[in-house]
Design a protein around this motif. Sequence first.
Motif, PDB file in Angstrom:
ATOM      1  N   VAL A  62     -18.863 -37.923  15.415  1.00 18.06           N
ATOM      2  CA  VAL A  62     -19.428 -37.116  14.685  1.00 18.06           C
ATOM      3  C   VAL A  62     -21.052 -37.472  14.430  1.00 18.06           C
ATOM      4  CG1 VAL A  62     -17.710 -36.119  13.310  1.00 18.06           C
ATOM      5  CG2 VAL A  62     -18.938 -38.227  12.440  1.00 18.06           C
ATOM      6  N   PRO A  63     -21.995 -36.474  14.799  1.00 22.97           N
ATOM      7  CA  PRO A  63     -23.480 -36.684  14.579  1.00 22.97           C
ATOM      8  C   PRO A  63     -23.708 -37.419  13.092  1.00 22.97           C
ATOM      9  CG  PRO A  63     -22.950 -34.279  14.523  1.00 22.97           C
ATOM     10  CD  PRO A  63     -21.762 -35.039  14.546  1.00 22.97           C
ATOM     11  N   ILE A  64     -24.850 -38.050  13.047  1.00 25.98           N
ATOM     12  CA  ILE A  64     -25.174 -38.855  11.555  1.00 25.98           C
ATOM     13  C   ILE A  64     -26.574 -38.052  11.387  1.00 25.98           C
ATOM     14  CG2 ILE A  64     -23.882 -40.779  12.001  1.00 25.98           C
ATOM     15  CD1 ILE A  64     -26.780 -41.977  12.256  1.00 25.98           C
ATOM     16  N   THR A  65     -26.882 -38.155   9.968  1.00 30.41           N
ATOM     17  CA  THR A  65     -28.014 -37.254   9.440  1.00 30.41           C
ATOM     18  C   THR A  65     -28.464 -38.637   8.283  1.00 30.41           C
ATOM     19  OG1 THR A  65     -26.526 -36.255   8.012  1.00 30.41           O
ATOM     20  CG2 THR A  65     -27.484 -35.146   9.846  1.00 30.41           C
ATOM     21  N   PRO A  66     -29.255 -39.637   8.878  1.00 30.64           N
ATOM     22  CA  PRO A  66     -29.571 -40.718   7.720  1.00 30.64           C
ATOM     23  C   PRO A  66     -30.555 -40.216   6.639  1.00 30.64           C
ATOM     24  CG  PRO A  66     -29.882 -41.468   9.998  1.00 30.64           C
ATOM     25  CD  PRO A  66     -29.476 -40.200  10.222  1.00 30.64           C
ATOM     26  N   GLU A  67     -31.353 -39.369   7.130  1.00 28.43           N
ATOM     27  CA  GLU A  67     -32.500 -38.631   6.294  1.00 28.43           C
ATOM     28  C   GLU A  67     -31.903 -38.288   4.957  1.00 28.43           C
ATOM     29  OE1 GLU A  67     -31.477 -37.482   9.332  1.00 28.43           O
ATOM     30  OE2 GLU A  67     -32.133 -35.544   9.661  1.00 28.43           O
ATOM     31  N   ILE A  68     -30.513 -38.061   4.899  1.00 21.56           N
ATOM     32  CA  ILE A  68     -29.741 -37.610   3.404  1.00 21.56           C
ATOM     33  C   ILE A  68     -30.417 -38.736   2.549  1.00 21.56           C
ATOM     34  CG2 ILE A  68     -28.117 -35.981   4.344  1.00 21.56           C
ATOM     35  CD1 ILE A  68     -26.237 -38.364   3.781  1.00 21.56           C
ATOM     36  N   PHE A  69     -30.762 -39.899   2.753  1.00 18.01           N
ATOM     37  CA  PHE A  69     -30.953 -41.024   1.819  1.00 18.01           C
ATOM     38  C   PHE A  69     -32.286 -41.017   1.774  1.00 18.01           C
ATOM     39  CE2 PHE A  69     -26.772 -42.270   3.191  1.00 18.01           C
ATOM     40  CZ  PHE A  69     -26.198 -43.118   2.091  1.00 18.01           C
ATOM     41  N   GLY A  70     -33.258 -40.174   2.449  1.00 17.16           N
ATOM     42  CA  GLY A  70     -34.548 -40.509   2.211  1.00 17.16           C
ATOM     43  C   GLY A  70     -34.947 -41.873   2.796  1.00 17.16           C
ATOM     44  N   ASP A  71     -36.338 -42.278   2.404  1.00 13.91           N
ATOM     45  CA  ASP A  71     -36.476 -43.554   2.781  1.00 13.91           C
ATOM     46  C   ASP A  71     -35.718 -44.708   2.020  1.00 13.91           C
ATOM     47  OD1 ASP A  71     -38.351 -42.845   4.791  1.00 13.91           O
ATOM     48  OD2 ASP A  71     -40.071 -43.158   3.517  1.00 13.91           O
ATOM     49  N   ALA A  72     -34.602 -45.047   2.336  1.00 13.35           N
ATOM     50  CA  ALA A  72     -33.384 -46.016   1.429  1.00 13.35           C
ATOM     51  C   ALA A  72     -34.148 -47.230   1.191  1.00 13.35           C
ATOM     52  CB  ALA A  72     -32.376 -46.016   2.191  1.00 13.35           C
ATOM     53  N   VAL A  73     -33.784 -47.584  -0.033  1.00 16.49           N
ATOM     54  CA  VAL A  73     -34.113 -48.988  -0.429  1.00 16.49           C
ATOM     55  C   VAL A  73     -33.194 -50.119   0.440  1.00 16.49           C
ATOM     56  CG1 VAL A  73     -34.387 -50.729  -2.214  1.00 16.49           C
ATOM     57  CG2 VAL A  73     -35.289 -48.411  -2.543  1.00 16.49           C
TER      58      VAL A  73
END
Length: 289
Positions: free
Chosen positions: A180-191
């Motif tokens: 499945v594709p991923i969308t890391p931007e859901i976290f914003g700029d994660a700490v």
Amino acid sequence: MFRTRFAPSPTGYLHLGHALSALTVAHCAKVADGEMLLRIENTDFTRCRDDYEQSIHEDLKWLGLDWPEPVRRQSDHFPDYKAALQRLIDAGLVYKCFLSRKDLMAIIEENPAMSAEGPDGPVYFGKPLAATEEERLIEQGVPFAWRLSISEAKAALGTKWKEITCRERSFTDRYAIKTVPITPEIFGDAVIARKDIGTSYHLASVHDDALQNVTHVIRGDDLKEAVHLHRLLQVLLDLPEPIYQHHRLLTDETGKKLSKRDQSPALKDMRENGVSLDDVKQRLGSLLP
Ligand code: GLU
């Protein structure tokens, strides 16, 4: 070899939800003729306690589980996580964030692209301050966290960004694996390195899964979204890709997930009150694989 892990954080006594998770992970290891590691994720020294950690060992033994020794305790390995962070710093993928929670909320409120509610807290997209401003704040002793810059990660990966996927293994469909594709931007700029502890669950966990040759990360559905960030970190740090599998969570009568904070029964109390493993399994019922 199939290798998975149960990786609790000793921030409270384990409860029935953890029993579900540990028994599920151990079951998957057993049917695959593999092994289950125990890993103590105790980098957050503001919340972790030794007595909780001690109880984890006793609770899991009571559940009839076994694991290879020595057990990795993350608090013994801060230099490892620092080195992983340093790689991201050297690659220009992270920046220092000096914002207080109040500052952060004020910025988010004015920016429709950001939000107060991400999988891991606020979804914020920022950038580094000018070097002189950073120096001034550091001199004043203002603490900072390290955030992973989504825009820098995108720039560094180019067309590869869109090609990052994750492999998810199903419980229901005979362990079929879907990509499945991923969308890391859901976290914003994660700490990824907190102001107080210098690392984060995400960085330490991803680092250790690779170090310990974990082939299958099996955990509760509450951590399903973390995969987006974990896959990005793996790609950026050039770490191997495990297969992920998320199990259903134990909920209370109202459908709410059981947490350590709720009055969910602690395994410690159950075992001290003579509850048996069969009783536990019966209470977990059809949630167990
Ligand atoms: N330490 C995490 C927790 O207790 C679990 C981490 C994981 O399984 O990836 O919630």
